[in-house]
Motif scaffolding. Structure first.
Motif, PDB file in Angstrom:
ATOM      1  N   ALA A   7      58.890  10.574  41.241  1.00  9.64           N
ATOM      2  CA  ALA A   7      59.133  11.991  41.526  1.00  9.64           C
ATOM      3  C   ALA A   7      59.593  12.159  42.967  1.00  9.64           C
ATOM      4  CB  ALA A   7      57.857  12.801  41.295  1.00  9.64           C
ATOM      5  N   SER A   8      60.631  12.960  43.158  1.00 13.04           N
ATOM      6  CA  SER A   8      61.114  13.224  44.510  1.00 13.04           C
ATOM      7  C   SER A   8      61.801  14.576  44.542  1.00 13.04           C
ATOM      8  CB  SER A   8      62.096  12.126  44.964  1.00 13.04           C
ATOM      9  OG  SER A   8      63.249  12.136  44.152  1.00 13.04           O
ATOM     10  N   MET A   9      61.734  15.229  45.675  1.00 12.08           N
ATOM     11  CA  MET A   9      62.354  16.541  45.825  1.00 12.08           C
ATOM     12  C   MET A   9      62.649  16.770  47.299  1.00 12.08           C
ATOM     13  SD  MET A   9      63.365  19.264  44.159  1.00 12.08           S
ATOM     14  CE  MET A   9      62.407  19.224  42.639  1.00 12.08           C
ATOM     15  N   LYS A  10      63.893  17.078  47.615  1.00 12.35           N
ATOM     16  CA  LYS A  10      64.254  17.386  48.986  1.00 12.35           C
ATOM     17  C   LYS A  10      63.912  18.839  49.283  1.00 12.35           C
ATOM     18  CE  LYS A  10      68.057  14.068  49.366  1.00 12.35           C
ATOM     19  NZ  LYS A  10      69.517  13.925  49.637  1.00 12.35           N
ATOM     20  N   MET A  47      66.679  19.640  57.108  1.00 11.60           N
ATOM     21  CA  MET A  47      65.822  19.003  56.120  1.00 11.60           C
ATOM     22  C   MET A  47      64.450  18.712  56.731  1.00 11.60           C
ATOM     23  SD  MET A  47      67.827  19.023  53.573  1.00 11.60           S
ATOM     24  CE  MET A  47      66.820  18.080  52.418  1.00 11.60           C
ATOM     25  N   ILE A  48      63.424  18.800  55.913  1.00 12.68           N
ATOM     26  CA  ILE A  48      62.061  18.517  56.361  1.00 12.68           C
ATOM     27  C   ILE A  48      61.792  17.033  56.159  1.00 12.68           C
ATOM     28  CG2 ILE A  48      59.617  19.062  56.072  1.00 12.68           C
ATOM     29  CD1 ILE A  48      60.494  21.748  54.875  1.00 12.68           C
ATOM     30  N   SER A  80      63.016  28.313  45.158  1.00 14.23           N
ATOM     31  CA  SER A  80      63.067  27.084  44.359  1.00 14.23           C
ATOM     32  C   SER A  80      64.065  27.131  43.209  1.00 14.23           C
ATOM     33  CB  SER A  80      61.672  26.783  43.790  1.00 14.23           C
ATOM     34  OG  SER A  80      61.241  27.850  42.955  1.00 14.23           O
ATOM     35  N   GLU A  81      64.980  28.105  43.208  1.00 11.13           N
ATOM     36  CA  GLU A  81      65.955  28.152  42.134  1.00 11.13           C
ATOM     37  C   GLU A  81      66.728  26.827  42.086  1.00 11.13           C
ATOM     38  OE1 GLU A  81      65.512  30.366  44.420  1.00 11.13           O
ATOM     39  OE2 GLU A  81      65.220  32.344  43.500  1.00 11.13           O
ATOM     40  N   PRO A  82      66.823  26.203  40.927  1.00  7.98           N
ATOM     41  CA  PRO A  82      67.490  24.891  40.829  1.00  7.98           C
ATOM     42  C   PRO A  82      68.936  24.902  41.309  1.00  7.98           C
ATOM     43  CG  PRO A  82      66.220  25.329  38.853  1.00  7.98           C
ATOM     44  CD  PRO A  82      66.214  26.603  39.653  1.00  7.98           C
ATOM     45  N   THR A  83      69.610  26.056  41.214  1.00  7.84           N
ATOM     46  CA  THR A  83      71.024  26.120  41.581  1.00  7.84           C
ATOM     47  C   THR A  83      71.262  26.854  42.893  1.00  7.84           C
ATOM     48  OG1 THR A  83      71.296  28.138  40.246  1.00  7.84           O
ATOM     49  CG2 THR A  83      71.753  26.032  39.163  1.00  7.84           C
ATOM     50  N   ARG A  84      70.234  26.990  43.729  1.00 12.67           N
ATOM     51  CA  ARG A  84      70.417  27.719  44.982  1.00 12.67           C
ATOM     52  C   ARG A  84      71.464  27.051  45.877  1.00 12.67           C
ATOM     53  NH1 ARG A  84      67.740  25.600  49.388  1.00 12.67           N
ATOM     54  NH2 ARG A  84      68.307  27.541  50.442  1.00 12.67           N
ATOM     55  N   ILE A  85      71.546  25.718  45.792  1.00 10.53           N
ATOM     56  CA  ILE A  85      72.635  24.966  46.408  1.00 10.53           C
ATOM     57  C   ILE A  85      73.294  24.168  45.285  1.00 10.53           C
ATOM     58  CG2 ILE A  85      73.279  23.168  48.058  1.00 10.53           C
ATOM     59  CD1 ILE A  85      70.992  24.040  49.811  1.00 10.53           C
ATOM     60  N   ARG A  89      69.992  19.479  44.471  1.00  9.70           N
ATOM     61  CA  ARG A  89      68.702  20.143  44.241  1.00  9.70           C
ATOM     62  C   ARG A  89      67.872  20.088  45.520  1.00  9.70           C
ATOM     63  NH1 ARG A  89      64.979  23.449  43.006  1.00  9.70           N
ATOM     64  NH2 ARG A  89      63.511  23.038  41.316  1.00  9.70           N
ATOM     65  N   ILE A  90      67.749  21.228  46.194  1.00 16.78           N
ATOM     66  CA  ILE A  90      67.003  21.297  47.458  1.00 16.78           C
ATOM     67  C   ILE A  90      66.144  22.557  47.458  1.00 16.78           C
ATOM     68  CG2 ILE A  90      67.146  21.424  49.965  1.00 16.78           C
ATOM     69  CD1 ILE A  90      69.830  20.032  49.840  1.00 16.78           C
ATOM     70  N   LEU A  91      64.855  22.399  47.692  1.00 15.61           N
ATOM     71  CA  LEU A  91      63.969  23.543  47.861  1.00 15.61           C
ATOM     72  C   LEU A  91      64.236  24.188  49.221  1.00 15.61           C
ATOM     73  CD1 LEU A  91      60.563  22.058  46.628  1.00 15.61           C
ATOM     74  CD2 LEU A  91      62.127  23.506  45.326  1.00 15.61           C
ATOM     75  N   GLY A  92      64.102  25.503  49.300  1.00 13.89           N
ATOM     76  CA  GLY A  92      64.253  26.208  50.557  1.00 13.89           C
ATOM     77  C   GLY A  92      62.947  26.858  50.968  1.00 13.89           C
ATOM     78  N   ILE A  93      62.480  26.563  52.173  1.00 12.64           N
ATOM     79  CA  ILE A  93      61.254  27.161  52.691  1.00 12.64           C
ATOM     80  C   ILE A  93      61.618  28.033  53.883  1.00 12.64           C
ATOM     81  CG2 ILE A  93      58.965  26.728  53.648  1.00 12.64           C
ATOM     82  CD1 ILE A  93      59.009  24.025  52.205  1.00 12.64           C
TER      83      ILE A  93
END
Length: 221
Positions: A7-10, A47-48, A80-85, A89-93
């Motif tokens: 499992a991984s998520m940017k 990026m974090i 966390s919308e999958p298509t925000r970028i 696939r990148i989460l935005g905080i």
């Protein structure tokens, strides 16, 4: 089940940096110089890294893009919308940082990026979901700045009551009666006079104030 193998998520941090200049509420945005979205504007972001906290990444983004290293950030919202970028696939905080014009003029280092301060009432075209993120942060300012300890971060000293009222009116998007606002602020016993005056919009000298140290747990509304 505790197996997270594979499992991984940017995730990226996006800084909403707000400035109060003579009562006007502004947000810092950078201009994109390349495609896609060339000429549009965006929030400072990075990026974090694995070894960073969100707050540390937020400070790093602010310094990299603006040369500011004195801002403390509050974690705001996860996007966390999958298509925000679309490309990845990148989460935005989202984070919120507060500053003032004196800090900008005295403590800002050089930067190679083109940026500008925009009124929160007239945001330009922005990349991806950045306008959504900025507008959410603007809405959340109501709760953050309802506490005077946070308001002091953007009004460290030498402000008039009309300037303070104007800031509250922009944040809450409503008009307050001048006399009632003044009466409420004075009654809270949170201000002290600096002993100096400023020429107001009407041309009349207006007293300059600063927040005192007796602010803990006190709120505007």
């Amino acid at each position: 089940m505790d197996n997270y193998e594979g499992a991984s998520m940017k995730a990226e941090v996006l800084d909403n940096i707000f400035l109060f200049d003579k009562g006007n509420v502004k947000i810092l945005l950078l201009k994109k110089e390349t495609e896609p979205y060339k000429g549009y504007w965006f929030l400072p972001r990075c990026m974090i890294l694995e070894e960073e906290t969100i707050e540390e990444a937020a400070k790093q983004a602010a310094y990299e893009f603006t040369g500011l290293n004195t801002i403390d950030f509050i974690v705001d919202t996860l996007f966390s919308e999958p298509t925000r970028i679309p490309e990845e696939r990148i989460l935005g905080i989202s984070t919120i940082g507060l500053t003032d014009s004196v800090t900008i003029s005295l403590k800002q280092e050089g930067t190679n990026y083109e940026y500008s301060w925009f009124s929160i009432e007239s945001l330009p075209k922005m990349i991806y979901d950045h306008s959504k993120i900025a507008n959410r942060a603007i809405e959340d300012l109501k709760q953050i700045l309802n506490t005077f300890t946070n308001m002091k971060k953007i009004f460290p000293s030498d402000f008039t009551l009309p300037e303070l009222q104007k800031a509250y009116e922009e944040i809450w998007n409503e008009k307050f009666d001048r006399r009632n606002f003044r009466k409420k602020i004075i009654a809270l016993d949170i201000l002290e006079e600096t002993g100096d005056n400023n020429i107001g919009e009407s041309g009349r000298p207006a007293k300059l104030y600063r927040f005192n140290e007796n602010l803990e747990h006190k709120k505007m509304f």
